[in-house]
Design an enzyme around this catalytic site. Structure first.
Site, PDB file in Angstrom:
ATOM      1  NE  ARG A   1     -13.168  10.656  13.653  1.00  0.00           N
ATOM      2  CZ  ARG A   1     -14.238  10.234  14.447  1.00  0.00           C
ATOM      3  NH1 ARG A   1     -14.368  10.092  15.893  1.00  0.00           N
ATOM      4  NH2 ARG A   1     -14.897   9.522  13.798  1.00  0.00           N
TER       5      ARG A   1
ATOM      6  CB  THR B   1      -6.860   1.798  12.435  1.00  0.00           C
ATOM      7  OG1 THR B   1      -8.104   3.469  12.915  1.00  0.00           O
ATOM      8  CG2 THR B   1      -7.620   0.645  11.907  1.00  0.00           C
ATOM      9  CG  ASP B   2      -7.586   6.122  16.149  1.00  0.00           C
ATOM     10  OD1 ASP B   2      -8.171   6.197  15.659  1.00  0.00           O
ATOM     11  OD2 ASP B   2      -7.874   7.313  17.255  1.00  0.00           O
ATOM     12  CD  GLU B   3     -12.063   4.790  12.347  1.00  0.00           C
ATOM     13  OE1 GLU B   3     -13.104   3.694  12.199  1.00  0.00           O
ATOM     14  OE2 GLU B   3     -12.129   5.845  11.525  1.00  0.00           O
TER      15      GLU B   3
ATOM     16  CE1 TYR C   1     -10.170   0.920   7.499  1.00  0.00           C
ATOM     17  CE2 TYR C   1     -10.555   2.075   9.231  1.00  0.00           C
ATOM     18  CZ  TYR C   1      -9.392   2.359   8.890  1.00  0.00           C
ATOM     19  OH  TYR C   1      -8.476   2.311   9.153  1.00  0.00           O
TER      20      TYR C   1
ATOM     21  CE  LYS D   1      -6.245  -1.375   9.671  1.00  0.00           C
ATOM     22  NZ  LYS D   1      -5.023  -1.458   8.487  1.00  0.00           N
TER      23      LYS D   1
ATOM     24  CG  ASP E   1      -5.319  -7.892  -4.737  1.00  0.00           C
ATOM     25  OD1 ASP E   1      -5.537  -7.800  -3.642  1.00  0.00           O
ATOM     26  OD2 ASP E   1      -6.701  -8.090  -4.923  1.00  0.00           O
ATOM     27  CB  ILE E   2      -2.231  -8.098   0.091  1.00  0.00           C
ATOM     28  CG1 ILE E   2      -3.001  -7.276   0.164  1.00  0.00           C
ATOM     29  CG2 ILE E   2      -0.862  -6.438   0.015  1.00  0.00           C
ATOM     30  CD1 ILE E   2      -3.545  -6.264   1.535  1.00  0.00           C
TER      31      ILE E   2
ATOM     32  N   PRO F   1     -18.675  20.084   3.581  1.00  0.00           N
ATOM     33  CG  PRO F   1     -19.232  17.556   2.593  1.00  0.00           C
ATOM     34  CD  PRO F   1     -17.676  19.192   2.337  1.00  0.00           C
TER      35      PRO F   1
ATOM     36  N   GLY G   1       1.197  -1.263  -0.193  1.00  0.00           N
ATOM     37  CA  GLY G   1       0.057  -0.096  -0.071  1.00  0.00           C
ATOM     38  C   GLY G   1       0.289   1.587  -0.016  1.00  0.00           C
TER      39      GLY G   1
ATOM     40  N   GLY H   1      -0.115   4.917  -0.783  1.00  0.00           N
ATOM     41  CA  GLY H   1      -1.744   5.575  -0.664  1.00  0.00           C
ATOM     42  C   GLY H   1      -1.027   6.712   0.163  1.00  0.00           C
TER      43      GLY H   1
ATOM     44  CE  LYS I   1      -9.366   7.741   4.313  1.00  0.00           C
ATOM     45  NZ  LYS I   1      -9.000   7.448   3.340  1.00  0.00           N
TER      46      LYS I   1
ATOM     47  N   GLY J   1     -24.052   5.547  12.189  1.00  0.00           N
ATOM     48  CA  GLY J   1     -23.341   4.795  13.441  1.00  0.00           C
ATOM     49  C   GLY J   1     -21.945   5.728  13.675  1.00  0.00           C
TER      50      GLY J   1
HETATM   51  P1  NAD Z   1      -5.221   5.297   1.424  1.00  0.00           P
HETATM   52  O1  NAD Z   1      -6.240   4.522   1.710  1.00  0.00           O
HETATM   53  O2  NAD Z   1      -4.692   6.041   1.305  1.00  0.00           O
HETATM   54  O3  NAD Z   1      -4.269   3.377   0.632  1.00  0.00           O
HETATM   55  C1  NAD Z   1      -3.958   2.406   1.117  1.00  0.00           C
HETATM   56  C2  NAD Z   1      -3.178   2.038   0.179  1.00  0.00           C
HETATM   57  O4  NAD Z   1      -3.252   0.779  -0.086  1.00  0.00           O
HETATM   58  C3  NAD Z   1      -3.862   2.638  -1.464  1.00  0.00           C
HETATM   59  O5  NAD Z   1      -2.305   3.145  -2.339  1.00  0.00           O
HETATM   60  C4  NAD Z   1      -4.303   0.903  -2.517  1.00  0.00           C
HETATM   61  O6  NAD Z   1      -4.026   1.106  -3.795  1.00  0.00           O
HETATM   62  C5  NAD Z   1      -3.520   0.125  -1.647  1.00  0.00           C
HETATM   63  N1  NAD Z   1      -4.695  -0.681  -1.270  1.00  0.00           N
HETATM   64  C6  NAD Z   1      -5.532  -1.250  -1.141  1.00  0.00           C
HETATM   65  N2  NAD Z   1      -6.251  -2.673  -1.703  1.00  0.00           N
HETATM   66  C7  NAD Z   1      -5.224  -3.453  -1.875  1.00  0.00           C
HETATM   67  C8  NAD Z   1      -4.591  -4.228  -2.409  1.00  0.00           C
HETATM   68  N3  NAD Z   1      -5.614  -5.051  -2.343  1.00  0.00           N
HETATM   69  N4  NAD Z   1      -3.060  -5.069  -2.391  1.00  0.00           N
HETATM   70  C9  NAD Z   1      -2.446  -4.128  -2.963  1.00  0.00           C
HETATM   71  N5  NAD Z   1      -2.385  -2.985  -2.627  1.00  0.00           N
HETATM   72  C10 NAD Z   1      -3.507  -2.330  -2.247  1.00  0.00           C
HETATM   73  O7  NAD Z   1      -4.909   4.878   3.030  1.00  0.00           O
HETATM   74  P2  NAD Z   1      -3.543   5.570   4.471  1.00  0.00           P
HETATM   75  O8  NAD Z   1      -4.688   6.529   4.683  1.00  0.00           O
HETATM   76  O9  NAD Z   1      -2.477   5.265   3.472  1.00  0.00           O
HETATM   77  O10 NAD Z   1      -3.876   4.090   5.311  1.00  0.00           O
HETATM   78  C11 NAD Z   1      -3.315   3.129   5.727  1.00  0.00           C
HETATM   79  C12 NAD Z   1      -3.369   1.968   6.435  1.00  0.00           C
HETATM   80  O11 NAD Z   1      -2.554   3.106   7.748  1.00  0.00           O
HETATM   81  C13 NAD Z   1      -4.010   1.931   6.653  1.00  0.00           C
HETATM   82  O12 NAD Z   1      -3.924   0.095   6.708  1.00  0.00           O
HETATM   83  C14 NAD Z   1      -5.454   2.138   7.638  1.00  0.00           C
HETATM   84  O13 NAD Z   1      -6.031   1.586   8.285  1.00  0.00           O
HETATM   85  C15 NAD Z   1      -4.589   2.576   8.654  1.00  0.00           C
HETATM   86  N6  NAD Z   1      -4.863   3.766   8.947  1.00  0.00           N
HETATM   87  C16 NAD Z   1      -4.655   5.217   8.445  1.00  0.00           C
HETATM   88  C17 NAD Z   1      -5.330   6.166   8.993  1.00  0.00           C
HETATM   89  C18 NAD Z   1      -4.858   6.995   8.543  1.00  0.00           C
HETATM   90  O14 NAD Z   1      -5.805   8.756   9.373  1.00  0.00           O
HETATM   91  N7  NAD Z   1      -5.119   7.508   7.241  1.00  0.00           N
HETATM   92  C19 NAD Z   1      -5.055   6.397  10.547  1.00  0.00           C
HETATM   93  C20 NAD Z   1      -4.273   4.605  11.249  1.00  0.00           C
HETATM   94  C21 NAD Z   1      -4.513   4.223  10.434  1.00  0.00           C
HETATM   95  O1  DAU Z   2      -8.682   7.233  13.041  1.00  0.00           O
HETATM   96  C1  DAU Z   2      -8.026   7.129  12.390  1.00  0.00           C
HETATM   97  C2  DAU Z   2      -8.861   6.411  11.231  1.00  0.00           C
HETATM   98  O2  DAU Z   2      -9.330   7.777  10.871  1.00  0.00           O
HETATM   99  C3  DAU Z   2      -8.413   5.901  10.167  1.00  0.00           C
HETATM  100  O3  DAU Z   2      -8.912   4.185  10.235  1.00  0.00           O
HETATM  101  C4  DAU Z   2      -9.308   5.442   8.363  1.00  0.00           C
HETATM  102  O4  DAU Z   2      -8.798   4.384   7.442  1.00  0.00           O
HETATM  103  C5  DAU Z   2      -8.794   6.985   8.345  1.00  0.00           C
HETATM  104  O5  DAU Z   2     -10.051   6.864   6.389  1.00  0.00           O
HETATM  105  C6  DAU Z   2     -10.048   7.999   9.120  1.00  0.00           C
HETATM  106  O6  DAU Z   2     -11.044   7.800   9.421  1.00  0.00           O
HETATM  107  P1  DAU Z   2     -12.219   9.046  10.035  1.00  0.00           P
HETATM  108  O7  DAU Z   2     -13.792   8.326   9.522  1.00  0.00           O
HETATM  109  O8  DAU Z   2     -11.902   9.601  11.339  1.00  0.00           O
HETATM  110  O9  DAU Z   2     -11.515   9.998   9.318  1.00  0.00           O
HETATM  111  P2  DAU Z   2     -12.492  10.872   7.752  1.00  0.00           P
HETATM  112  O10 DAU Z   2     -11.393  12.370   7.044  1.00  0.00           O
HETATM  113  O11 DAU Z   2     -13.174   9.940   7.010  1.00  0.00           O
HETATM  114  O12 DAU Z   2     -13.861  11.615   8.915  1.00  0.00           O
HETATM  115  C7  DAU Z   2     -12.914  12.217   9.895  1.00  0.00           C
HETATM  116  C8  DAU Z   2     -14.189  13.204  10.748  1.00  0.00           C
HETATM  117  O13 DAU Z   2     -15.074  13.994   9.752  1.00  0.00           O
HETATM  118  C9  DAU Z   2     -15.438  12.450  10.777  1.00  0.00           C
HETATM  119  O14 DAU Z   2     -15.467  12.598  12.588  1.00  0.00           O
HETATM  120  C10 DAU Z   2     -16.490  12.232   9.527  1.00  0.00           C
HETATM  121  C11 DAU Z   2     -16.222  13.909   9.391  1.00  0.00           C
HETATM  122  N1  DAU Z   2     -16.499  14.100   7.967  1.00  0.00           N
HETATM  123  C12 DAU Z   2     -16.063  13.402   7.157  1.00  0.00           C
HETATM  124  C13 DAU Z   2     -16.049  13.830   5.879  1.00  0.00           C
HETATM  125  C14 DAU Z   2     -15.800  13.099   5.288  1.00  0.00           C
HETATM  126  C15 DAU Z   2     -17.029  14.928   8.224  1.00  0.00           C
HETATM  127  O15 DAU Z   2     -17.759  16.545   8.808  1.00  0.00           O
HETATM  128  N2  DAU Z   2     -17.595  15.078   6.547  1.00  0.00           N
HETATM  129  C16 DAU Z   2     -17.071  14.472   5.881  1.00  0.00           C
HETATM  130  O16 DAU Z   2     -17.250  14.639   3.983  1.00  0.00           O
END
Ligand code: NAD
Ligand code: DAU
Length: 341
Positions: A218, A130-132, A154, A158, A66-67, A209, A14, A17, A193, A279
């Site tokens: 968060r 993830t913290d989720e 999701y 995880k 693909d993983i 939005p 990944g 990403g 995001k 939710g």
């Molecule tokens: P992202 O969605 O930006 O990137 C995910 C990457 O994985 C992409 O490049 C996608 O092409 C690749 N991918 C998806 N399915 C695949 C598959 N089957 N085989 C190979 N590659 C594949 O995600 P991110 O925000 O960079 O998150 C990375 C990791 O960190 C994830 O495991 C996520 O759960 C975790 N995480 C993210 C956050 C956050 O805030 N973004 C917080 C905590 C944990």
């Molecule tokens: O906490 C770690 C997680 O953070 C990661 O594991 C996930 O991969 C990552 O997507 C993120 O999840 P969230 O759901 O917290 O992130 P998101 O950016 O989607 O939303 C952040 C907050 O903003 C959440 O409370 C929902 C709100 N939101 C989001 C979107 C996209 C809005 O109010 N409007 C929006 O359009």
């Protein structure tokens, strides 16, 4: 603790990403001898533009795949010392709409990687959770020993992957380390995001939005801090342990929105209150004493990192414009139409 040599070969999954690409950049800069293989399926979230500046680095190889592809994974795993497993479907809203792919990638994909890594005696397997997985918390903060209570498809997927990785340590003594970080922000984050979405909408003169009443909280961490923490744990983390990685910067969505509006000199008429996420977890909060005791803490202040992130999106329209005018446009229109009904 297992000491790492200078000629490590790392398989990053990944890596095209958001966090994975920032991690690869950091590692190639810091360790001139390390070799990195980046395996990425290039889903809608994977983007080779994230790695343009390093694609010619001779220590870096990209493999599109693909993983879940067992034979490819078994081939790629040969000679790998460390796996850093980021690949996942990551967007909560998409998992609410259609969760099947989350089960396939996040759980089954993790299983295939673990099996192949074990077979090839990989020295460390860093599983990015993830913290989720803890679910929401109204007061206080989650410790690594707290039970998991994921509340959306999701985070449930995880949590399954997180415990599967742990089971490989308990059952086979396979060297797994698990990280659970809070919400990352920074350059190269997909505009689905909240931060890049709101920033790029405002740059386009559009409204943002906001779900529900905006009171959900968060804890934000700058992506470079998270990547440095992962590197720190590769070197200092204890096998079989889970580590929370938080920024210590909790903020409600409404206050985050106002901060972004202020930066772009927009007033609150740019907020569009829309129907809440199903939710919707109210608050995430991490107790990060365990990693801090080992010697890591975030380097960046939330305010400074937010400013530089907003400036980055302002200066890098070439990067996000393509995404926002591609497949994402249709997703955005359909998704937010439902939130406005
Ligand atoms: P992202 O969605 O930006 O990137 C995910 C990457 O994985 C992409 O490049 C996608 O092409 C690749 N991918 C998806 N399915 C695949 C598959 N089957 N085989 C190979 N590659 C594949 O995600 P991110 O925000 O960079 O998150 C990375 C990791 O960190 C994830 O495991 C996520 O759960 C975790 N995480 C993210 C956050 C956050 O805030 N973004 C917080 C905590 C944990
Ligand atoms: O906490 C770690 C997680 O953070 C990661 O594991 C996930 O991969 C990552 O997507 C993120 O999840 P969230 O759901 O917290 O992130 P998101 O950016 O989607 O939303 C952040 C907050 O903003 C959440 O409370 C929902 C709100 N939101 C989001 C979107 C996209 C809005 O109010 N409007 C929006 O359009």
């Amino acid at each position: 603790m297992l000491r790492l040599g200078v000629n490590m070969k790392i398989l990053v999954t990944g890596g095209a990403g958001f966090i994975g690409s920032n991690f690869i950049r950091l590692i190639l800069k810091k360790y001139s001898e390390y070799k990195i293989v980046n395996l990425d399926k290039l889903t809608y979230a994977g983007n080779l533009d994230n790695l343009r500046d390093i694609e010619k680095n001779t220590n870096y190889t990209f493999v599109k795949g693909d993983i879940c592809d067992k034979s490819l994974i078994e081939k790629l795993m040969k000679g790998i010392d460390i796996v850093v497993h980021f690949a996942a479907e990551t967007h909560v809203d998409r998992s609410i709409k259609e969760s099947g792919i989350f089960i396939d990638t996040d759980i089954k994909g993790t299983y295939i990687l673990l099996q192949a890594a074990k077979k090839n005696n990989v020295k460390k397997f860093i599983h990015i959770s993830t913290d989720e997985v803890y679910g929401e918390i109204y007061k206080g903060s989650f410790k690594e020993t707290d039970s998991l209570n994921p509340r959306n498809p999701y985070s449930a997927a995880k949590a399954g992957a997180d415990r599967l990785a742990y089971s490989f340590f308990c059952t086979y003594n396979f060297p797994v380390i698990i990280t659970r970080s809070s919400n990352n922000f920074g350059p190269f984050q997909h505009p689905e995001k909240v931060i890049p979405l709101f920033v790029t909408n405002l740059l386009d003169g559009k409204k943002v939005p906001l779900y529900g009443n905006g009171l959900n909280v968060r804890d934000w961490i700058y992506v470079i801090d998270n990547c440095e923490a992962i590197d720190f744990l590769i070197n200092n983390g204890k096998i079989g342990e889970v580590y929370n990685i938080g920024g210590g910067s909790e903020i409600s969505n409404i206050d985050l929105t106002k901060l972004i509006l202020n930066f772009f000199k927009k007033d609150e008429s740019f907020i569009e209150y829309v129907k809440d996420r199903l939710g919707h977890d109210r608050r995430y909060s991490l107790d990060c004493d365990k990693i801090k005791v080992l010697g890591w803490k975030p380097r960046f202040s939330f305010d400074e990192a937010m400013k530089s992130t907003m400036v980055w999106y302002k200066n890098n329209e070439w990067w996000w414009r393509k995404i926002k005018s591609g497949e994402f446009r249709k997703y955005y229109q359909e998704h937010y139409k439902k939130h406005m009904e």
